[in-house]
Design an enzyme around this catalytic site. Structure first.
Site, PDB file in Angstrom:
ATOM      1  N   ASP A  56       0.668  -1.121   0.004  1.00 55.24           N
ATOM      2  CA  ASP A  56       0.032   0.071  -0.119  1.00 55.24           C
ATOM      3  C   ASP A  56       0.847   1.171   0.077  1.00 55.24           C
ATOM      4  OD1 ASP A  56      -2.337  -1.165  -0.294  1.00 55.24           O
ATOM      5  OD2 ASP A  56      -2.677  -1.484   2.262  1.00 55.24           O
ATOM      6  N   ASN A 123      -4.316   8.945   2.512  1.00 59.67           N
ATOM      7  CA  ASN A 123      -4.978   8.423   3.716  1.00 59.67           C
ATOM      8  C   ASN A 123      -5.258   9.470   4.977  1.00 59.67           C
ATOM      9  OD1 ASN A 123      -5.081   5.847   2.998  1.00 59.67           O
ATOM     10  ND2 ASN A 123      -3.399   5.081   3.979  1.00 59.67           N
ATOM     11  N   ASP A 153      -2.628  14.766  22.802  1.00 56.54           N
ATOM     12  CA  ASP A 153      -1.360  14.576  22.069  1.00 56.54           C
ATOM     13  C   ASP A 153      -1.207  14.759  20.773  1.00 56.54           C
ATOM     14  OD1 ASP A 153      -0.384  13.295  24.591  1.00 56.54           O
ATOM     15  OD2 ASP A 153      -0.679  11.319  24.018  1.00 56.54           O
TER      16      ASP A 153
END
Length: 256
Positions: A56, A123, A153
């Protein structure tokens, strides 16, 4: 037909598979150019099809290099984005030559920091603290000026394609791949915030402390405190050559 053959560099299996792929292309009289994918990403034009040999990650990088349909041949892990395995290429090529395929378009993201436009993101955009010893205040600013902020975070903005990747690992929903939307995940917030599904309108991310900007898990840059990261839907689309129509293609690849 002119084909760009993109091969994952220093991958023995991909190199071996490429020998068979090139023989198949020659049998059909198809011109091709062989490109070994290294740390740099060149831009290519003048091709009708790109074929990738790798996983990928190779496909994601190819999306930044070409603006033609990509046929992913999985030589690696799960191959969520790939269409076929190496053993299926000969039959697939026969169908492609006959025109028995369709092109699937996937939304991508455009990222802008102080006027610097990064390559399209397929993505996800990860915006995460640079140091482990403090918890910054991260903020998401929506188009009408509404803000969502908390100490945490980091943040992640994913596409439907990215919804089966890191976003899913963070507890985000899986979206049908051809939809156009943003999935916003909040990483370890002090006050629990659920993932958000937003229309693909421009949003802005910021942090009170230095943070890393990571694009598709492949490129990163350290940003200073209060630098604004503008995320919007890209005008470019990733294009994948598909042989068969399937709904929720990526979920099926995950084994659901």
């Amino acid at each position: 037909m002119k084909v760009l053959l993109i091969i994952k560099d220093k991958n023995k299996e991909a190199l071996e598979v490429s020998l068979r792929i090139k023989e198949n292309l020659k049998e059909f009289g198809i011109d091709y150019f062989e490109y070994f994918l290294s740390s740099e990403e060149d831009k290519f034009s003048g091709y009708d099809l790109a074929i990738t040999l790798g996983g990928d990650g190779t496909i994601i990088r190819a999306c930044k290099m070409v603006k033609v349909p990509i046929l992913g041949i999985n030589v690696g892990g799960r191959g969520i984005l790939a269409e076929i395995k190496p053993k299926d290429f000969s039959e697939a090529l026969k169908r492609i030559v006959k025109g028995e395929f369709f092109v699937e378009k996937r939304m991508m993201l455009e990222v802008d920091v102080k006027g610097k436009i990064y390559p399209p993101v397929l993505n996800e955009v990860l915006f995460i603290k640079a140091e482990p010893l403090y918890t910054p205040l991260f903020k998401v600013t929506l188009p009408l000026g509404d803000e969502i902020s908390s100490k945490m975070d980091g943040l992640m903005v994913s596409t439907p394609t990215g919804s089966t990747g890191h976003s899913y690992s963070l507890g985000g929903p899986i979206a049908q791949e051809d939809l156009e939307l943003f999935i916003v995940n909040f990483i370890a917030p002090l006050n629990r915030l659920p993932p958000l599904i937003l229309p693909p309108n421009p949003i802005t991310l910021s942090s009170t402390h230095p943070s890393f900007l990571v694009l598709d898990g492949q490129n990163y840059e350290k940003l200073e405190s209060e630098e604004r990261v503008k995320v919007k839907k890209s005008n470019s689309y990733a294009e994948f050559l598909r042989l068969d129509k399937k709904s929720l293609r990526q979920i099926r690849k995950l084994g659901f």
